[in-house]
Scaffold this active site. Structure first.
Site, short mmCIF file in Angstrom:
data_model
loop_
_atom_site.label_atom_id
_atom_site.label_comp_id
_atom_site.label_asym_id
_atom_site.label_seq_id
_atom_site.Cartn_x
_atom_site.Cartn_y
_atom_site.Cartn_z
N LYS A 225 0.83 -1.20 0.00
CA LYS A 225 0.00 0.00 0.00
C LYS A 225 0.87 1.25 0.00
CE LYS A 225 -1.83 2.60 3.12
NZ LYS A 225 -1.66 3.91 2.45
N GLY A 277 7.19 4.45 8.29
CA GLY A 277 6.36 5.63 8.49
C GLY A 277 6.57 6.19 9.88
N SER A 278 5.53 6.78 10.43
CA SER A 278 5.68 7.49 11.69
C SER A 278 5.77 6.51 12.87
CB SER A 278 4.49 8.42 11.90
OG SER A 278 3.31 7.68 11.99
N THR A 279 6.41 6.96 13.92
CA THR A 279 6.55 6.14 15.13
C THR A 279 5.18 5.86 15.74
OG1 THR A 279 8.79 6.93 15.47
CG2 THR A 279 7.68 6.02 17.40
N GLY A 282 3.61 3.18 13.80
CA GLY A 282 4.44 1.98 14.05
C GLY A 282 4.07 1.32 15.37
N GLU A 299 10.28 0.52 10.27
CA GLU A 299 11.30 1.54 10.04
C GLU A 299 10.61 2.87 10.29
OE1 GLU A 299 13.11 4.36 8.94
OE2 GLU A 299 13.07 3.73 6.84
N CYS A 333 13.64 10.26 6.81
CA CYS A 333 13.63 9.71 8.18
C CYS A 333 15.01 9.81 8.82
CB CYS A 333 13.15 8.27 8.16
SG CYS A 333 13.94 7.28 6.90
N GLU A 431 10.87 14.81 15.84
CA GLU A 431 11.10 14.81 14.40
C GLU A 431 10.18 15.84 13.75
OE1 GLU A 431 9.82 11.26 12.22
OE2 GLU A 431 11.69 11.40 11.08
P1 NAD Z 1 2.05 7.71 8.68
O1 NAD Z 1 2.83 6.80 9.55
O2 NAD Z 1 0.69 8.12 9.12
O3 NAD Z 1 1.87 7.05 7.23
C1 NAD Z 1 2.75 6.08 6.67
C2 NAD Z 1 1.90 5.01 5.98
O4 NAD Z 1 1.12 4.32 6.94
C3 NAD Z 1 0.92 5.56 4.95
O5 NAD Z 1 0.86 4.66 3.88
C4 NAD Z 1 -0.39 5.56 5.72
O6 NAD Z 1 -1.52 5.47 4.90
C5 NAD Z 1 -0.25 4.32 6.57
N1 NAD Z 1 -1.05 4.29 7.80
C6 NAD Z 1 -1.54 5.33 8.52
N2 NAD Z 1 -2.21 4.89 9.59
C7 NAD Z 1 -2.13 3.54 9.56
C8 NAD Z 1 -2.61 2.50 10.42
N3 NAD Z 1 -3.30 2.77 11.52
N4 NAD Z 1 -2.34 1.22 10.10
C9 NAD Z 1 -1.63 0.92 8.99
N5 NAD Z 1 -1.16 1.85 8.15
C10 NAD Z 1 -1.41 3.15 8.43
O7 NAD Z 1 2.92 8.94 8.39
P2 NAD Z 1 2.39 10.37 7.90
O8 NAD Z 1 1.18 10.79 8.67
O9 NAD Z 1 2.27 10.34 6.45
O10 NAD Z 1 3.58 11.27 8.36
C11 NAD Z 1 3.61 11.70 9.71
C12 NAD Z 1 4.99 11.65 10.25
O11 NAD Z 1 5.57 10.36 10.04
C13 NAD Z 1 5.96 12.59 9.62
O12 NAD Z 1 5.86 13.87 10.12
C14 NAD Z 1 7.27 11.91 9.94
O13 NAD Z 1 7.68 12.27 11.21
C15 NAD Z 1 6.96 10.46 9.93
N6 NAD Z 1 7.37 9.79 8.71
C16 NAD Z 1 8.47 9.00 8.75
C17 NAD Z 1 8.89 8.35 7.61
C18 NAD Z 1 10.07 7.45 7.58
O14 NAD Z 1 10.62 7.25 6.53
N7 NAD Z 1 10.49 6.88 8.68
C19 NAD Z 1 8.19 8.53 6.43
C20 NAD Z 1 7.05 9.33 6.40
C21 NAD Z 1 6.66 9.94 7.58
#
Ligand code: NAD
Ligand code: MN
Length: 520
Positions: A225, A277-279, A282, A299, A333, A431
């Site tokens: 996704k 994605g975000s902590t 995660g 990650e 990240c 972050e």
């Molecule tokens: P996010 O974690 O919300 O999104 C990352 C992915 O997870 C997206 O595909 C999203 O649709 C999906 N997602 C969201 N909620 C989910 C859930 N409950 N279960 C499964 N999947 C889910 O990140 P964001 O809101 O796009 O960005 C917010 C913050 O995340 C940024 O400000 C940054 O700090 C961090 N971030 C980190 C990385 C990284 O590479 N480590 C990348 C993007 C964002």
């Protein structure tokens, strides 16, 4: 001037008036404003717009079982699909399907059905598919780069010269491992099974490659996704998978927001979850998968220290700082977002950084001269702006010497840094995920190490020094998955990447990156 299929390009070109300063609250420093008022060279670059045309359909369905699914409901209906926009112009590029639980179920079933044949295929044959994917990515590289930049806002010179070449390199690299797993593990390992892979918007196609290539090399099948703001290059990759004849169901791509991600994570037919994605998300995923037999790699975010010792080559270090925090608008990240500079050189570093920031070109991501593009979404820009305000409220000094004129539409943040930052400040701890650097000082090697490690994260770190022995001593003591020495933000598929502490667990890249996708 050539414009692309959406006309987005010509729109952004003509909008170069409006804001004179991205940060209404910025106190521009004396040194910076001197720089700003005196053009240093008198050379004005003409625009250099990317001219490759890319066809984009007016809507996209999911890619399941080897074909694109025509969305059932009306494609304009609010919950059946959503718009993905160009963050540099706010123009709608196209609409994509919002994945429901039943869409995810269909994708998982297709992946499950494809698993026995795919995993039983001679490894050398699986490798050939990966080589074909890699070559086709190279052949369609320019198109992929343009699409990535349109959908994400990153500068075309980065998507063209960094993202897409690394995507191809990643598939080439894992193609090479496909028939050598026996050599790595002493016997042919079994695949984990059906992998659910949820990725972010900062390196959309590259994150897809990081997830898919090792999984496929090991004989797994996947449900991927992409992030909701950047689904288009993953869907273009699906076309490439069709072109190379990858068996249907081996890779399925469901688009949608966090609800679609959660449906993948929670689906009983998923054997392994890989998330970047975000902590916060995660942690939710870790909870959702705890107690199940699902394997998990995470990650997550970072607040990586970038340490400049007084014996460093300062001019090069300043380039490294710029590369570390302003690459991809700081939406990285492992961005070097905490700058730790040894006291004796801090004023020199600051002066040179201000000068360098003044010359960074912020604006149309489709212009080949652009250094800093658009912020990925309104939501992310709001987050960054909140931190810019918070940093000043807490007493840090915001310096934003950029002289670029920002387009009147789109999501923009001029590259900037905070001076007079205390380690306790929020901007030194959390972050920000934007082109915002926190500048701090240190006196001794010990203090540098303890300040660097004073964070809940541990993804990456950078060290600048002339002394090899200092590099070794300091790198050993830093709690970070990657430590760059006299460089920053360098990636190679052969090098493992991943975090300590709240930056997550598991490694991607290198021979280490195979481990999450095999059952021993
Ligand atoms: P996010 O974690 O919300 O999104 C990352 C992915 O997870 C997206 O595909 C999203 O649709 C999906 N997602 C969201 N909620 C989910 C859930 N409950 N279960 C499964 N999947 C889910 O990140 P964001 O809101 O796009 O960005 C917010 C913050 O995340 C940024 O400000 C940054 O700090 C961090 N971030 C980190 C990385 C990284 O590479 N480590 C990348 C993007 C964002
Ligand atoms: Mn988009």
């Amino acid at each position: 001037m050539p414009s692309d299929t959406n006309g987005v390009h010509s729109a952004s070109e003509s909008q170069t008036t409006a804001h004179t300063n991205g940060h209404p609250n910025a106190k521009t420093t004396a040194a910076a404003s001197t720089t700003a008022s005196k053009p240093r060279t008198g050379i004005a670059y003409a625009p250099a717009p990317e001219s490759v045309k890319v066809d984009i359909a007016d809507h996209y369905g999911h890619f399941i079982d080897g074909r694109f699914i025509e969305p059932k409901a009306s494609r304009k209906s609010d919950d059946a699909s959503f718009a993905t926009i160009n963050p540099a112009t706010e123009a709608v590029i196209t609409r994509v399907a919002q994945g429901t639980e039943s869409d995810v179920d269909a994708a998982v079933k297709a992946a499950r059905a494809a698993l026995p044949k795919w995993s039983a295929l001679p490894a050398v044959e699986r490798g050939k598919y990966l080589f074909r994917i890699a070559r086709r990515i190279q052949e369609r590289a320019r198109e992929l780069a343009v699409l990535e930049t349109l959908d994400s806002g990153k500068p075309i010179k980065e998507s063209r010269d960094i993202d897409v070449p690394l995507v191809a390199a990643h598939f080439f690299y894992y193609a090479g491992w496909a028939d050598k797993l026996e050599w790595v593990y002493g016997r042919q390992p079994a695949p984990v099974g059906v992998c659910g892979q949820v990725i972010p918007w900062n390196f959309p196609l590259l994150m897809a490659a990081w997830k898919l290539a090792p999984a496929l090399a090991c004989g797994n099948t996947c449900v991927l996704k992409p992030a909701e703001t950047t689904p288009l290059t993953a869907l273009r990759l699906a076309e490439i998978l069709q072109e190379v004849g990858l068996p249907p169901g081996v890779v399925n791509i469901a688009t949608g927001d966090g609800r679609t991600g959660a449906a993948i994570v929670n689906h009983a037919g998923i054997d392994k979850v890989a998330f970047t994605g975000s902590t916060d998300v995660g942690k939710k995923i870790a909870k959702a998968t705890a107690g199940s037999s699902k394997k998990l790699t995470l990650e997550l975010g970072g607040k990586s220290p970038h340490i400049i010792f007084d014996d460093a080559a300062i001019d090069q270090a300043v380039e490294g700082i710029v590369q570390g925090i302003y690459f991809n608008q700081g939406e990285v990240c492992c961005a070097g977002s905490r700058l730790l500079v040894q006291e004796g050189v801090i004023s020199e570093v600051r002066k040179k950084l201000e000068l360098r920031l003044a010359s960074l070109r912020v604006g149309d991501p489709m212009d080949k001269n652009t250094d800093v593009g658009a912020i990925n979404s309104k939501q992310q820009l709001d987050t960054i702006n909140r931190y810019l305000q918070l940093g000043q409220d807490e007493g840090a000094e915001l310096c934003s010497p950029s002289t670029s004129t920002l387009p009147s539409k789109g999501y923009w943040c001029k590259p900037c840094f905070f001076a007079n930052v205390q380690p306790s400040h929020t901007i030194a701890r959390e972050e920000i995920f934007g082109p915002v650097l926190s500048l701090m000082s240190f006196r001794t090697v010990e203090e540098a190490i303890s300040k660097a490690n004073n964070t809940p994260y541990g993804l990456a770190a950078g060290i600048w020094t002339d002394k090899g022995s200092k590099v070794l001593e300091v790198a050993k003591k830093l709690q970070a998955g990657v430590v760059w020495c006299n460089t920053y933000n360098k990636f190679d598929p052969a090098s493992p990447f991943g975090g300590f502490k709240e930056s997550g667990f598991g490694r991607e890249g290198g021979v280490h990156g195979l481990r999450a996708y095999v059952k021993l």
